[in-house]
Design a protein around this motif. Structure first.
Motif, PDB file in Angstrom:
ATOM      1  N   ARG A  82       0.822  -1.223   0.000  1.00 30.50           N
ATOM      2  CA  ARG A  82       0.000   0.000   0.000  1.00 30.50           C
ATOM      3  C   ARG A  82       0.849   1.264   0.000  1.00 30.50           C
ATOM      4  NH1 ARG A  82      -3.251  -2.810   4.563  1.00 30.50           N
ATOM      5  NH2 ARG A  82      -4.687  -4.129   3.376  1.00 30.50           N
ATOM      6  N   THR A  83       2.141   1.152   0.366  1.00 28.49           N
ATOM      7  CA  THR A  83       3.016   2.328   0.275  1.00 28.49           C
ATOM      8  C   THR A  83       3.252   2.705  -1.174  1.00 28.49           C
ATOM      9  OG1 THR A  83       5.064   0.994   0.299  1.00 28.49           O
ATOM     10  CG2 THR A  83       4.176   1.695   2.430  1.00 28.49           C
ATOM     11  N   HIS A  84       3.123   1.731  -2.077  1.00 28.94           N
ATOM     12  CA  HIS A  84       3.260   2.010  -3.511  1.00 28.94           C
ATOM     13  C   HIS A  84       1.935   2.483  -4.113  1.00 28.94           C
ATOM     14  CE1 HIS A  84       7.267   0.318  -3.430  1.00 28.94           C
ATOM     15  NE2 HIS A  84       6.824  -0.848  -2.996  1.00 28.94           N
ATOM     16  N   THR A  85       0.828   1.895  -3.687  1.00 28.44           N
ATOM     17  CA  THR A  85      -0.477   2.232  -4.264  1.00 28.44           C
ATOM     18  C   THR A  85      -1.146   3.403  -3.547  1.00 28.44           C
ATOM     19  OG1 THR A  85      -1.634   0.684  -2.797  1.00 28.44           O
ATOM     20  CG2 THR A  85      -0.805  -0.192  -4.894  1.00 28.44           C
ATOM     21  N   ASN A  86      -0.596   3.788  -2.377  1.00 29.87           N
ATOM     22  CA  ASN A  86      -1.179   4.856  -1.552  1.00 29.87           C
ATOM     23  C   ASN A  86      -2.603   4.520  -1.122  1.00 29.87           C
ATOM     24  OD1 ASN A  86      -0.753   7.265  -0.165  1.00 29.87           O
ATOM     25  ND2 ASN A  86      -1.792   8.488  -1.725  1.00 29.87           N
ATOM     26  N   GLU A  87      -2.905   3.229  -1.066  1.00 33.22           N
ATOM     27  CA  GLU A  87      -4.233   2.776  -0.647  1.00 33.22           C
ATOM     28  C   GLU A  87      -4.346   2.867   0.873  1.00 33.22           C
ATOM     29  OE1 GLU A  87      -6.942  -1.329  -0.714  1.00 33.22           O
ATOM     30  OE2 GLU A  87      -4.864  -1.319  -1.467  1.00 33.22           O
ATOM     31  N   LYS A  88      -5.459   3.411   1.337  1.00 30.62           N
ATOM     32  CA  LYS A  88      -5.712   3.548   2.772  1.00 30.62           C
ATOM     33  C   LYS A  88      -7.124   3.045   3.063  1.00 30.62           C
ATOM     34  CE  LYS A  88      -2.510   7.425   3.368  1.00 30.62           C
ATOM     35  NZ  LYS A  88      -2.339   8.820   3.827  1.00 30.62           N
ATOM     36  N   PRO A  89      -7.272   1.732   3.237  1.00 24.03           N
ATOM     37  CA  PRO A  89      -8.611   1.156   3.369  1.00 24.03           C
ATOM     38  C   PRO A  89      -9.235   1.281   4.757  1.00 24.03           C
ATOM     39  CG  PRO A  89      -6.967  -0.580   3.423  1.00 24.03           C
ATOM     40  CD  PRO A  89      -6.222   0.701   3.193  1.00 24.03           C
ATOM     41  N   PHE A  90      -8.444   1.719   5.746  1.00 17.69           N
ATOM     42  CA  PHE A  90      -8.958   1.766   7.117  1.00 17.69           C
ATOM     43  C   PHE A  90      -9.245   3.229   7.497  1.00 17.69           C
ATOM     44  CE2 PHE A  90      -6.102  -1.877   6.740  1.00 17.69           C
ATOM     45  CZ  PHE A  90      -6.995  -2.906   7.022  1.00 17.69           C
ATOM     46  N   SER A  91     -10.508   3.516   7.754  1.00 18.12           N
ATOM     47  CA  SER A  91     -10.958   4.889   7.977  1.00 18.12           C
ATOM     48  C   SER A  91     -11.484   5.059   9.391  1.00 18.12           C
ATOM     49  CB  SER A  91     -12.047   5.241   6.964  1.00 18.12           C
ATOM     50  OG  SER A  91     -12.561   6.527   7.225  1.00 18.12           O
ATOM     51  N   CYS A  92     -11.122   6.193  10.022  1.00 15.95           N
ATOM     52  CA  CYS A  92     -11.605   6.519  11.369  1.00 15.95           C
ATOM     53  C   CYS A  92     -13.055   6.972  11.285  1.00 15.95           C
ATOM     54  CB  CYS A  92     -10.724   7.613  11.975  1.00 15.95           C
ATOM     55  SG  CYS A  92     -11.274   8.179  13.602  1.00 15.95           S
ATOM     56  N   ASP A  93     -13.915   6.421  12.145  1.00 13.74           N
ATOM     57  CA  ASP A  93     -15.330   6.789  12.119  1.00 13.74           C
ATOM     58  C   ASP A  93     -15.631   8.048  12.927  1.00 13.74           C
ATOM     59  OD1 ASP A  93     -14.915   5.789  14.607  1.00 13.74           O
ATOM     60  OD2 ASP A  93     -16.383   4.168  14.487  1.00 13.74           O
ATOM     61  N   VAL A  94     -14.575   8.666  13.502  1.00 11.92           N
ATOM     62  CA  VAL A  94     -14.746   9.919  14.239  1.00 11.92           C
ATOM     63  C   VAL A  94     -14.313  11.106  13.388  1.00 11.92           C
ATOM     64  CG1 VAL A  94     -14.075  11.227  16.300  1.00 11.92           C
ATOM     65  CG2 VAL A  94     -14.405   8.751  16.450  1.00 11.92           C
ATOM     66  N   CYS A  95     -13.123  10.991  12.791  1.00 12.14           N
ATOM     67  CA  CYS A  95     -12.619  12.040  11.908  1.00 12.14           C
ATOM     68  C   CYS A  95     -12.303  11.432  10.538  1.00 12.14           C
ATOM     69  CB  CYS A  95     -11.366  12.686  12.512  1.00 12.14           C
ATOM     70  SG  CYS A  95      -9.900  11.611  12.542  1.00 12.14           S
ATOM     71  N   PRO A  96     -12.101  12.233   9.523  1.00 17.83           N
ATOM     72  CA  PRO A  96     -11.933  11.693   8.159  1.00 17.83           C
ATOM     73  C   PRO A  96     -10.573  11.051   7.877  1.00 17.83           C
ATOM     74  CG  PRO A  96     -12.641  14.010   8.139  1.00 17.83           C
ATOM     75  CD  PRO A  96     -12.190  13.696   9.516  1.00 17.83           C
ATOM     76  N   LYS A  97      -9.730  10.905   8.868  1.00 17.98           N
ATOM     77  CA  LYS A  97      -8.388  10.401   8.628  1.00 17.98           C
ATOM     78  C   LYS A  97      -8.429   8.928   8.227  1.00 17.98           C
ATOM     79  CE  LYS A  97      -3.869  11.650  10.346  1.00 17.98           C
ATOM     80  NZ  LYS A  97      -3.065  12.216  11.414  1.00 17.98           N
ATOM     81  N   LYS A  98      -7.518   8.536   7.280  1.00 15.50           N
ATOM     82  CA  LYS A  98      -7.460   7.153   6.784  1.00 15.50           C
ATOM     83  C   LYS A  98      -6.049   6.602   6.954  1.00 15.50           C
ATOM     84  CE  LYS A  98     -11.153   7.640   3.345  1.00 15.50           C
ATOM     85  NZ  LYS A  98     -11.508   7.538   1.903  1.00 15.50           N
ATOM     86  N   TYR A  99      -5.986   5.268   7.004  1.00 10.50           N
ATOM     87  CA  TYR A  99      -4.700   4.598   7.242  1.00 10.50           C
ATOM     88  C   TYR A  99      -4.559   3.378   6.354  1.00 10.50           C
ATOM     89  CZ  TYR A  99      -4.498   7.612  11.291  1.00 10.50           C
ATOM     90  OH  TYR A  99      -4.473   8.714  12.101  1.00 10.50           O
ATOM     91  N   ALA A 100      -3.277   3.059   6.088  1.00  9.58           N
ATOM     92  CA  ALA A 100      -2.979   1.895   5.259  1.00  9.58           C
ATOM     93  C   ALA A 100      -3.010   0.606   6.085  1.00  9.58           C
ATOM     94  CB  ALA A 100      -1.610   2.062   4.600  1.00  9.58           C
ATOM     95  N   GLN A 101      -2.827   0.714   7.386  1.00  6.20           N
ATOM     96  CA  GLN A 101      -2.808  -0.467   8.251  1.00  6.20           C
ATOM     97  C   GLN A 101      -3.824  -0.302   9.388  1.00  6.20           C
ATOM     98  OE1 GLN A 101       1.060  -2.023   9.409  1.00  6.20           O
ATOM     99  NE2 GLN A 101       2.074  -0.670   7.951  1.00  6.20           N
ATOM    100  N   LYS A 102      -4.453  -1.406   9.745  1.00 10.58           N
ATOM    101  CA  LYS A 102      -5.457  -1.371  10.800  1.00 10.58           C
ATOM    102  C   LYS A 102      -4.821  -1.033  12.142  1.00 10.58           C
ATOM    103  CE  LYS A 102      -9.473  -3.868  12.543  1.00 10.58           C
ATOM    104  NZ  LYS A 102     -10.274  -5.118  12.479  1.00 10.58           N
TER     105      LYS A 102
END
Length: 427
Positions: A82-102
């Protein structure tokens, strides 16, 4: 002799040297009888045990087809990819921030819940992330496992080493999209960006003062708690800020890492270099709103302003003479203590350090004050000021008897004798 242990329990055991087999839901762990073993980790699933066991054998079966980095577990490869694809499938349900790892999402979520499950067993400071605890613990152990291969400076974290390396390469990968200024650290860019937006997201819960940077808030907060966690190992003086300690420490080492590229004068503090540089540029950004006189330092303006208010905050505890400037009081006090500053070259003594500084330029031939009209240079500021009045025709010294004006105070003194019929020089 070798022993075998059979278990149907949900926890699987990893030992650095055991031989484990799996059959019909039963894990068989073969333990050599002549060796003592420590359990290093427990697992709920056999796949996790196998993956973990590769960390002991350094087996890396999975390779990234982009950068060819290898991993011992498939999940590690997936997360890395995901560091190559910039994919961030894990999203915080409080704020809009997203992450590549759970796991990163879980750590972030604690910023909302203020949960800090990891505690230092030395100072009991609490952390939301185990890696932050591990890094913090090196403060107590003074462990610095990361070393620069150019200057051999050591660091407690890999990220600090990475940032430090950019001082050698002059790499500045982060750029402001407003003014295009470049930075070698992302947090410096974030801090800088707030100078454009004027956003101050950090607020003191005691006095509600707002700050654009978290480190500014942390430093400010210590003014309420009077906490001084940084101590000098030479004189044991304590400081609330690490940068203050670093500046103080140079008073012991006499280190002056900041050098003027015009006259090569060296300074122990970067702020002093910036102020000094205004002498060459003749920059005076601070102006008096009473007489419009300009100054290169805010402190000089504040001191000057007291001449209008006739304010004298500093008093000598010996003779009770009052002064508007603290350094004037300090120099005056030497009259009582008979303390002298002496020149290291000719050993001439001076009661005032400012006189010594001016005198020292007779040896170095340094003339830092330059007239921007005729470009004549001077070794001391007072001579420069007197000279400058020959261009401006300014006569700030006035006789209180006949109101005649003079450009120099010494000329006024000579003139004043004409009223008193004083003739100090006679044949």
């Amino acid at each position: 002799m070798e022993a075998f242990i059979e278990t149907n329990e949900t926890y699987l055991v990893s030992d650095l040297c055991v031989k484990a087999s799996y059959n019909d839901g039963v894990v068989r762990i073969q333990i050599p009888a002549d060796e003592k073993h420590l359990i290093c980790k427990e697992f709920l699933e056999k796949g996790n045990l196998n993956q973990h066991y590769r960390t002991h054998r350094n087996v890396k079966l999975y390779s990234c087809d982009v950068c060819h980095k290898v991993f011992s577990g498939k999940s590690h490869l997936t997360a890395h990819y995901r560091t190559h694809t910039n994919e961030k499938p894990f999203s915080c349900d409080v704020c809009p921030k997203k992450y590549a790892q759970k796991s990163n999402l879980n750590v972030h979520y604690r910023t909302h819940t203020n949960e800090k499950p990891y505690s230092c067993d030395v100072c009991h400071k609490e952390f939301s992330d185990k890696s932050h605890l591990n890094v913090h613990y090196r403060i107590h152990t003074n462990e610095k496992p990361y070393s620069c291969d150019i200057c051999h400076k050591e660091f407690s974290t890999k990220s600090h080493l990475t940032v430090h390396n950019r001082t050698h390469t002059n790499e500045k990968p982060y750029s402001c999209d407003v003014c295009h200024k470049e930075f070698n650290q992302k947090n410096h860019l974030n801090d800088h960006y707030r100078t454009h937006t004027n956003v101050k997201p950090y607020s003191c819960n005691v006095c509600h003062k707002e700050f654009s940077r978290k480190d500014q808030l942390n430093r400010h907060y210590r003014t309420h708690t009077n906490e001084k966690p940084y101590s000098c190992d030479v004189c044991h003086k304590e400081f609330s800020d690490r940068s203050q300690l670093n500046r103080h420490y140079r008073t012991h080492t006499k280190e002056k890492p900041f050098s003027c590229d015009v006259c090569s004068k060296e300074f122990s503090q970067k702020s002093n270099l910036k102020v000094h540089y205004r002498i060459h540029a003749n920059e005076k950004p601070y102006s008096c709103d009473v007489c419009n006189k300009r100054f290169s330092q805010r402190g000089s303006l504040n001191q000057h302003y007291r001449t209008h208010k006739n304010e004298k905050l500093y008093s000598c505890d010996v003779c009770h003479k009052e002064f508007s400037h603290k350094n004037s009081l300090n120099e005056h006090y030497r009259i009582h203590t008979n303390e002298k500053s002496y020149c290291e070259i000719c050993r001439k003594e001076f009661s005032f350090k400012s006189y010594l500084n001016v005198h020292y330029r007779t040896h170095t031939n340094e003339k830092p004050y330059s007239c921007d009209i005729c470009h004549k240079k001077f070794s001391d500021k007072s001579s420069f000021n007197v000279h400058y009045r020959t261009h401006t025709k300014e006569k700030p010294h006035s006789c209180d008897v006949c109101h005649a004006t003079f450009s120099q105070k010494s000329s006024l003194r000579v003139h004043y004798r004409s009223h008193k019929n004083e003739k100090p020089h006679s044949l």
